[in-house]
Design a protein around this motif. Structure first.
Motif, mmCIF file in Angstrom:
data_model
loop_
_atom_site.group_PDB
_atom_site.id
_atom_site.type_symbol
_atom_site.label_atom_id
_atom_site.label_comp_id
_atom_site.label_asym_id
_atom_site.label_seq_id
_atom_site.Cartn_x
_atom_site.Cartn_y
_atom_site.Cartn_z
ATOM 1 N N GLN A 146 0.817 -1.215 0.000
ATOM 2 C CA GLN A 146 0.000 0.000 0.000
ATOM 3 C C GLN A 146 0.848 1.261 0.000
ATOM 4 O O GLN A 146 0.396 2.320 -0.436
ATOM 5 N N ILE A 147 2.078 1.162 0.539
ATOM 6 C CA ILE A 147 3.013 2.280 0.569
ATOM 7 C C ILE A 147 4.299 1.826 -0.118
ATOM 8 O O ILE A 147 4.791 0.727 0.155
ATOM 9 N N ARG A 148 4.824 2.679 -1.016
ATOM 10 C CA ARG A 148 6.033 2.319 -1.755
ATOM 11 C C ARG A 148 7.069 3.425 -1.660
ATOM 12 O O ARG A 148 6.723 4.608 -1.695
ATOM 13 N N LEU A 149 8.328 3.019 -1.546
ATOM 14 C CA LEU A 149 9.428 3.972 -1.641
ATOM 15 C C LEU A 149 9.611 4.358 -3.102
ATOM 16 O O LEU A 149 9.697 3.489 -3.977
ATOM 17 N N ALA A 150 9.678 5.657 -3.371
ATOM 18 C CA ALA A 150 9.855 6.144 -4.739
ATOM 19 C C ALA A 150 11.197 6.855 -4.858
ATOM 20 O O ALA A 150 11.510 7.742 -4.059
ATOM 21 N N SER A 156 12.250 7.573 -8.274
ATOM 22 C CA SER A 156 12.194 8.084 -9.642
ATOM 23 C C SER A 156 10.784 8.588 -9.917
ATOM 24 O O SER A 156 9.826 8.233 -9.221
ATOM 25 N N VAL A 157 10.664 9.404 -10.945
ATOM 26 C CA VAL A 157 9.339 9.885 -11.351
ATOM 27 C C VAL A 157 8.462 8.721 -11.775
ATOM 28 O O VAL A 157 7.268 8.678 -11.469
ATOM 29 N N ASN A 158 9.057 7.766 -12.454
ATOM 30 C CA ASN A 158 8.293 6.590 -12.876
ATOM 31 C C ASN A 158 7.746 5.829 -11.670
ATOM 32 O O ASN A 158 6.622 5.313 -11.715
ATOM 33 N N ASP A 159 8.530 5.746 -10.582
ATOM 34 C CA ASP A 159 8.038 5.093 -9.369
ATOM 35 C C ASP A 159 6.779 5.777 -8.847
ATOM 36 O O ASP A 159 5.827 5.113 -8.403
ATOM 37 N N ILE A 160 6.769 7.108 -8.857
ATOM 38 C CA ILE A 160 5.619 7.852 -8.355
ATOM 39 C C ILE A 160 4.408 7.627 -9.250
ATOM 40 O O ILE A 160 3.290 7.361 -8.776
ATOM 41 N N ARG A 161 4.613 7.724 -10.556
ATOM 42 C CA ARG A 161 3.492 7.529 -11.487
ATOM 43 C C ARG A 161 2.941 6.108 -11.395
ATOM 44 O O ARG A 161 1.719 5.902 -11.400
ATOM 45 N N THR A 162 3.820 5.122 -11.296
ATOM 46 C CA THR A 162 3.375 3.738 -11.215
ATOM 47 C C THR A 162 2.597 3.486 -9.926
ATOM 48 O O THR A 162 1.565 2.811 -9.935
ATOM 49 N N ALA A 163 3.092 4.033 -8.821
ATOM 50 C CA ALA A 163 2.372 3.883 -7.557
ATOM 51 C C ALA A 163 0.978 4.485 -7.650
ATOM 52 O O ALA A 163 -0.010 3.883 -7.197
ATOM 53 N N PHE A 169 0.563 4.449 -2.263
ATOM 54 C CA PHE A 169 1.013 5.749 -1.768
ATOM 55 C C PHE A 169 2.536 5.818 -1.894
ATOM 56 O O PHE A 169 3.247 4.946 -1.390
ATOM 57 N N ALA A 170 3.041 6.854 -2.560
ATOM 58 C CA ALA A 170 4.473 6.977 -2.852
ATOM 59 C C ALA A 170 5.174 7.833 -1.805
ATOM 60 O O ALA A 170 4.768 8.971 -1.546
ATOM 61 N N VAL A 171 6.226 7.291 -1.217
ATOM 62 C CA VAL A 171 7.035 7.993 -0.232
ATOM 63 C C VAL A 171 8.379 8.362 -0.856
ATOM 64 O O VAL A 171 9.102 7.488 -1.346
ATOM 65 N N VAL A 172 8.704 9.643 -0.847
ATOM 66 C CA VAL A 172 10.027 10.124 -1.239
ATOM 67 C C VAL A 172 10.737 10.579 0.033
ATOM 68 O O VAL A 172 10.200 11.394 0.798
ATOM 69 N N LEU A 173 11.945 10.082 0.266
ATOM 70 C CA LEU A 173 12.689 10.409 1.478
ATOM 71 C C LEU A 173 13.402 11.757 1.338
ATOM 72 O O LEU A 173 14.096 12.022 0.360
ATOM 73 N N HIS A 174 13.233 12.565 2.373
ATOM 74 C CA HIS A 174 13.824 13.905 2.447
ATOM 75 C C HIS A 174 14.503 14.018 3.804
ATOM 76 O O HIS A 174 14.064 13.405 4.778
ATOM 77 N N ILE A 175 15.562 14.795 3.894
ATOM 78 C CA ILE A 175 16.175 15.094 5.186
ATOM 79 C C ILE A 175 16.144 16.599 5.386
ATOM 80 O O ILE A 175 16.497 17.372 4.492
ATOM 81 N N GLU A 176 15.658 17.019 6.554
ATOM 82 C CA GLU A 176 15.496 18.445 6.856
ATOM 83 C C GLU A 176 16.543 18.841 7.895
ATOM 84 O O GLU A 176 16.386 18.619 9.088
ATOM 85 N N GLY A 177 17.639 19.416 7.404
ATOM 86 C CA GLY A 177 18.773 19.721 8.253
ATOM 87 C C GLY A 177 19.805 18.613 8.138
ATOM 88 O O GLY A 177 19.534 17.467 8.472
ATOM 89 N N ALA A 178 21.002 18.956 7.685
ATOM 90 C CA ALA A 178 22.008 17.945 7.317
ATOM 91 C C ALA A 178 22.997 17.649 8.440
ATOM 92 O O ALA A 178 24.115 17.195 8.182
#
Length: 349
Positions: free
Chosen positions: A106-110, A112-119, A125-134
């Motif tokens: 039900q939830i997928r790591l994305a 690439s753009v293709n991953d998001i569109r395919t999901a 539901f497409a999850v893109v990982l972000h880091i806020e503060g390095a």
């Protein structure tokens, strides 16, 4: 109600997941707490989003808010130790992996753009990982490479505190975002390394000098995942017209932040903020930099949002408010979904 799918440029939901802390919420189960979980995302037609991993302060600040005659100032947050930050990011990354695994597709790591569109086509539901503060990334960038291999595709160099890479803006109103030094030499090297890997650089929370350092160095479009227009709300977290023009000129994107204190002209932290003010902000941004460069960056689970939206399930209310204000369907789809995928396609490798 709207039938348009939404991709959201920023949320802080991982901080509140039971997968990360035992007292948290189960993202798979609808809750009345916070803003975002999978059932409410589906109700609001969210197809995915950028999930921010972030190291919270080692010690909660005391008496950090000062009310001024015409606004507020928040004491500059203390820097955190890289080892402490890395421990939190490791935990959040593990939590996201665990959530994806137990979601049974039900939830997928994305990555690439293709991953998001395919999901989206598969109703996942497409999850893109972000880091806020390095803070967790050391000067040799080895951890950055490991995060990239784990799926990281978006990075905010700072949160609203200093680190070895640069200086964030302290929260204040009314005040310019020009609050201090920009990127350090290591920060400039981090920009180049992110460009080489194809990690999107988020200028949200950077002060103005840091923004211009990124603009001078980066070969990718300029992106602010969650910010608003300083001309309408003079918060340090918002972007000046000149900064917005730079985003336009690099074919980048700004994700409209739903935080009421960054939307309201008076900077007040009041959830009865009418959607007309949000729509006015969107209209200003689109008029300034074009319909291809304005998207959504809600800041769900990290901000106070308008009561008429309330949570992720309320996103169709915003789309309908835009429609009532004569935004055409193409513009609505760009704002809600297409613009993020466009800029990802220009940035990711």
């Amino acid at each position: 109600m709207s039938s348009i799918y939404v991709f959201d440029g920023h949320n802080d939901a991982v901080q509140f997941m039971v997968d990360y802390k035992s007292t948290g919420r189960d993202f798979m189960v609808r809750s009345e707490m916070g803003h975002l979980d999978l059932p409410r995302a589906r109700e609001g037609r969210l197809a995915g989003g950028l999930f921010a991993m972030h190291a919270s302060p080692e010690h909660e600040p005391v008496d950090d808010l000062t009310i001024t005659r015409d606004g507020y100032e928040v004491r500059y947050a203390d820097a955190v130790h890289p080892d402490y930050a890395r421990g939190q990011i490791d935990g959040q990354l593990s939590a996201m992996r665990g959530l994806i695994e137990r979601s049974n597709g039900q939830i997928r790591l994305a990555t690439s753009v293709n991953d998001i569109r395919t999901a989206q086509m598969d109703a996942a539901f497409a999850v893109v990982l972000h880091i806020e503060g390095a803070e967790a990334i050391g000067p040799d960038f080895g951890y950055l490479d490991a995060l990239y291999d784990a799926g990281l595709r978006s990075l905010g160099i700072v949160w609203s505190r200093p680190n070895i890479f640069g200086y964030g803006v302290p929260f204040a109103y009314p005040r310019s975002p020009d609050t201090g030094p920009g990127l350090t030499d290591l920060g400039k090297s981090l920009v180049k390394r992110c460009n080489a890997l194809g990690i999107m650089i988020d200028v949200s929370h950077l002060n103005e000098r840091g923004f211009w350092d990124v603009a001078a160095l980066s070969t990718a479009p300029l992106v602010a995942t969650h910010a608003c227009a300083h001309a309408l709300c003079p918060s340090t977290r918002n972007l000046t017209d000149r900064q917005l023009d730079a985003i336009r000129d690099t074919d980048g994107v700004i994700g409209l932040n739903l935080a009421v204190n960054d939307v309201r002209p008076d900077g007040h932290l009041e959830d009865d903020t009418p959607l007309d003010l949000v729509v006015r902000h969107i209209d200003y941004l689109i008029t300034r930099i074009g319909a291809d460069r304005v998207a959504l960056g809600s800041d769900f689970d990290g901000a106070v949002v308008p009561r008429q939206i309330k949570e992720a399930s309320g996103m169709p209310h915003l789309i309908d408010a835009m429609r009532k204000n004569e935004f055409d369907e193409l513009t609505l789809r760009k704002f809600a979904y297409d613009n993020w995928l466009r800029v990802f396609g220009l940035t990711w490798r």
